[in-house]
Motif scaffolding. Structure first.
Motif, PDB file in Angstrom:
ATOM      1  N   ASP A  26     -32.410 -52.609 -54.909  1.00  0.00           N
ATOM      2  CA  ASP A  26     -32.030 -53.836 -54.213  1.00  0.00           C
ATOM      3  C   ASP A  26     -31.097 -54.725 -55.028  1.00  0.00           C
ATOM      4  O   ASP A  26     -30.535 -55.674 -54.501  1.00  0.00           O
ATOM      5  N   ASN A  84     -27.086 -58.256 -42.147  1.00  0.00           N
ATOM      6  CA  ASN A  84     -27.733 -59.528 -41.853  1.00  0.00           C
ATOM      7  C   ASN A  84     -27.086 -60.141 -40.608  1.00  0.00           C
ATOM      8  O   ASN A  84     -25.899 -60.434 -40.599  1.00  0.00           O
ATOM      9  N   ASN A  90     -26.814 -54.900 -47.354  1.00  0.00           N
ATOM     10  CA  ASN A  90     -27.795 -55.860 -46.830  1.00  0.00           C
ATOM     11  C   ASN A  90     -27.124 -57.066 -46.179  1.00  0.00           C
ATOM     12  O   ASN A  90     -27.550 -57.512 -45.114  1.00  0.00           O
TER      13      ASN A  90
END
Length: 147
Positions: free
Chosen positions: A4, A17, A13
């Motif tokens: 991550d 979103n 990511n």
């Protein structure tokens, strides 16, 4: 490096979103989305402010422009942060907590790919957001002078 905290995964990511991914749309769809955001959020903002405070319409518009500028600025800073991590050859990352951070040297092929991703995908988004923020600020400046 934890998955991550890898810049490419941060990019994925942020791109997934739903609050931010509309900034990646082609320019025509981006402008339509921007107009729809203004058209749908301003009436809600107007209703909330009219019920809560005795402000004039000009003050409500000014507050709306300030709020939307701050939202665009936060989106810009998020993209900028990902861009910065993509173009850096060395990254600080945390294993388990803040006190056990380490430095990761990116391999050459990752540096090359990350810089290409930055140049082709993220920098145009940043430029677009800069224009949007400047447009908002110019309308705000105009609205501030309407008193």
């Amino acid at each position: 490096v934890p998955e991550d905290q890898k810049p490419i995964n941060e990019y994925i990511n942020i791109k997934e979103n739903s609050f931010i991914n509309w900034t990646t749309l082609p320019i025509r769809k981006y402008l339509l989305k921007l107009i729809s955001i203004y058209l749908f959020t301003f009436p809600a903002f107007l209703i909330c402010f009219l019920n809560l405070t005795p402000f004039s319409l000009i003050q409500i518009i000014q507050n709306f422009l300030i709020s939307s500028t701050l939202i665009f600025l936060s989106i810009y800073l998020r993209w900028s942060s990902v861009n910065k991590r993509l173009i850096q050859p060395r990254l600080f990352y945390e294993e388990a907590s803040w006190f056990d951070g380490k430095i990761w040297e990116k391999p050459f092929f990752l540096i090359k790919n990350d810089k290409l991703l930055s140049a082709l995908k993220i920098k145009p988004i940043l430029k677009r957001l800069q224009v949007t923020i400047m447009f908002n600020l110019s309308i705000l400046f105009f609205a501030l002078n309407l008193k």
